[in-house]
Design a protein around this motif. Structure first.
Motif, short mmCIF file in Angstrom:
data_model
loop_
_atom_site.label_atom_id
_atom_site.label_comp_id
_atom_site.label_asym_id
_atom_site.label_seq_id
_atom_site.Cartn_x
_atom_site.Cartn_y
_atom_site.Cartn_z
N ARG A 141 0.72 -1.08 0.20
CA ARG A 141 -0.02 0.21 -0.11
C ARG A 141 0.79 1.02 0.19
NH1 ARG A 141 -5.59 -1.62 3.43
NH2 ARG A 141 -5.03 -4.30 3.30
N GLY A 142 1.82 1.01 -0.48
CA GLY A 142 2.30 2.23 -0.68
C GLY A 142 2.15 3.88 -1.68
N SER A 143 1.99 4.14 -0.86
CA SER A 143 1.59 5.69 -1.38
C SER A 143 1.33 6.47 -0.48
CB SER A 143 -0.33 5.57 -1.79
OG SER A 143 -0.65 6.77 -2.38
N GLY A 144 2.41 7.96 -0.67
CA GLY A 144 2.59 9.36 -0.51
C GLY A 144 0.99 9.86 0.73
N ALA A 145 1.25 10.39 1.78
CA ALA A 145 0.32 11.42 2.47
C ALA A 145 0.49 12.67 2.22
CB ALA A 145 -0.55 11.23 3.82
N ASP A 146 -0.64 13.80 1.84
CA ASP A 146 -0.65 14.42 1.98
C ASP A 146 -1.21 15.52 3.23
OD1 ASP A 146 0.28 14.91 -0.99
OD2 ASP A 146 -1.31 15.42 -1.96
N THR A 147 -2.24 14.56 3.35
CA THR A 147 -2.64 15.30 4.88
C THR A 147 -3.23 14.51 5.23
OG1 THR A 147 -4.53 15.07 4.13
CG2 THR A 147 -3.89 16.68 3.96
N ILE A 196 -4.60 7.77 17.30
CA ILE A 196 -4.52 7.78 16.15
C ILE A 196 -6.35 7.65 15.14
CG2 ILE A 196 -3.10 5.92 15.23
CD1 ILE A 196 -5.30 3.85 14.89
N GLU A 197 -7.28 8.33 15.69
CA GLU A 197 -8.06 8.79 15.71
C GLU A 197 -7.80 10.38 15.88
OE1 GLU A 197 -7.95 6.34 18.05
OE2 GLU A 197 -8.92 4.82 16.78
N GLN A 198 -7.24 10.54 16.32
CA GLN A 198 -7.07 12.42 16.68
C GLN A 198 -5.98 13.01 15.97
OE1 GLN A 198 -7.45 12.75 20.53
NE2 GLN A 198 -9.22 11.17 20.84
N PHE A 199 -5.19 11.60 15.47
CA PHE A 199 -3.72 12.73 15.03
C PHE A 199 -3.97 13.51 13.48
CE2 PHE A 199 -0.30 11.76 12.43
CZ PHE A 199 0.71 12.37 12.71
N VAL A 200 -3.55 14.59 13.39
CA VAL A 200 -3.36 15.08 12.66
C VAL A 200 -1.80 15.65 12.02
CG1 VAL A 200 -4.23 17.82 11.77
CG2 VAL A 200 -5.70 16.54 13.38
N TRP A 201 -2.27 15.78 10.30
CA TRP A 201 -1.04 15.59 10.07
C TRP A 201 -1.71 16.76 8.82
CZ3 TRP A 201 1.19 14.44 5.15
CH2 TRP A 201 2.95 15.69 4.94
N ASP A 202 -0.85 18.26 8.77
CA ASP A 202 -1.22 18.93 7.18
C ASP A 202 -0.53 19.86 7.64
OD1 ASP A 202 -2.97 19.94 6.10
OD2 ASP A 202 -5.00 19.74 6.55
N PRO A 203 0.39 19.83 6.86
CA PRO A 203 1.29 20.62 6.68
C PRO A 203 0.99 21.69 5.85
CG PRO A 203 2.44 18.73 5.39
CD PRO A 203 0.75 18.39 6.13
N GLY A 204 -0.24 21.64 4.95
CA GLY A 204 -0.54 22.56 3.46
C GLY A 204 -1.33 23.33 3.89
N HIS A 205 -2.01 22.73 5.59
CA HIS A 205 -3.14 23.52 5.59
C HIS A 205 -4.34 22.81 4.52
CE1 HIS A 205 -1.19 25.57 9.03
NE2 HIS A 205 -0.30 26.32 8.17
N LYS A 206 -5.06 21.75 4.23
CA LYS A 206 -5.37 21.64 3.09
C LYS A 206 -7.20 21.36 3.65
CE LYS A 206 -1.73 20.41 -0.51
NZ LYS A 206 -1.52 19.23 -1.29
N GLY A 207 -6.74 20.78 4.76
CA GLY A 207 -7.77 20.09 5.61
C GLY A 207 -7.98 18.95 5.27
N PRO A 208 -9.45 18.61 5.50
CA PRO A 208 -9.36 16.88 5.50
C PRO A 208 -10.46 16.64 4.11
CG PRO A 208 -10.92 17.76 7.05
CD PRO A 208 -9.93 18.97 6.99
N PRO A 209 -9.97 15.06 3.76
CA PRO A 209 -10.67 15.18 1.88
C PRO A 209 -12.25 15.43 2.17
CG PRO A 209 -9.77 13.21 3.34
CD PRO A 209 -9.96 14.01 4.39
N ALA A 210 -12.89 15.04 0.84
CA ALA A 210 -13.81 15.49 0.71
C ALA A 210 -14.75 13.94 0.97
CB ALA A 210 -14.64 16.44 -0.10
N PRO A 211 -15.75 13.92 1.51
CA PRO A 211 -16.48 12.75 1.73
C PRO A 211 -16.48 12.22 0.65
CG PRO A 211 -17.32 13.94 2.68
CD PRO A 211 -16.50 14.85 2.37
N SER A 212 -16.46 11.00 0.55
CA SER A 212 -16.34 9.90 -0.88
C SER A 212 -17.57 9.69 -1.09
CB SER A 212 -15.84 8.35 -0.44
OG SER A 212 -16.42 7.96 0.52
N SER A 213 -18.19 9.37 -2.11
CA SER A 213 -19.87 9.88 -2.53
C SER A 213 -20.02 7.85 -2.68
CB SER A 213 -19.79 10.82 -4.40
OG SER A 213 -18.95 10.13 -4.97
#
Length: 213
Positions: A141-147, A196-213
């Protein structure tokens, strides 16, 4: 989640000095892609950079390695906790005081360790993670995370390690509740633990992803 306590009273970092010896990269058994950075192999030599008032029991370094004090290493082994690999002695060349204050008169012994690559896998559907590219391999599952705005593990994937790097977030360290209690009971320093449910890493201040449809 385990991180060092940035700007804390025991804020300490470790910088390796030349020569640095690297081993072979870990590779995914399914897709063959390298997992993470090249691991450092002994000997471990470097400089402790002290930002806080005193040296910490947990010290971040480069790559996937980090340092733990001798008292922490002994307690980890004595209590039968799992998930740490290595335990290589570290030669501290010197202590570099980065802020005002005295240089410690004594330096504890340190050991270089790494958290194992665990089987616990990030539950993409129930986690709030922005990916910089899609996850394609179901194994590494190698993929980087933005936030990251909280995440959870897929039920049944965690195999009980007390400290490990999960599939889907190899760059982060997850610990068990038993490990958190271990840290609190012994008063180990320079360690910040976050559910882990409360962990936040968002260096670019992009916010959480939009909910999936």
């Amino acid at each position: 989640m385990l991180k060092d306590e940035l700007f804390g009273s025991h804020d300490t970092k470790f910088s390796t000095v030349e020569p640095i010896h690297l081993g072979d990269a870990h590779r995914c058994p399914q897709c063959g892609e390298p997992i993470g950075m090249l691991p450092q192999v002994p000997p471990f030599r470097g400089v402790l950079e002290l930002y806080g008032a005193a040296l910490g029991d947990f010290v971040e370094s480069s790559g996937y390695d980090f340092l733990i004090s001798e008292r922490m290493a002994e307690a980890f082994r004595a209590e039968g906790l799992t998930g740490l690999l290595g335990f290589h002695p570290v030669e501290v060349v010197r202590v570099h005081r980065k802020r005002r204050g005295p240089i410690p008169s004594t330096v504890p012994r340190y050991f270089a360790v790494t958290a194992c690559f665990g089987r616990g896998a990030v539950d993409e559907a129930r986690s709030l993670i922005r990916r910089d590219e899609p996850v394609t391999c179901p194994e590494c599952r190698g993929s980087g995370a933005d936030t990251i705005h909280g995440f959870t593990l897929e039920p049944g994937t965690w195999q009980g390690e007390d400290i490990f790097r999960p599939r889907g977030l190899r760059g982060d360290i997850v610990v068990s509740e038993r490990f958190a209690e271990f840290v609190q009971r012994h008063g180990f320093t320079n360690m910040k633990l976050t559910p882990i449910e409360q962990f936040v890493w968002d260096p670019g201040h992009k916010g959480p992803p939009a909910p999936s449809s």
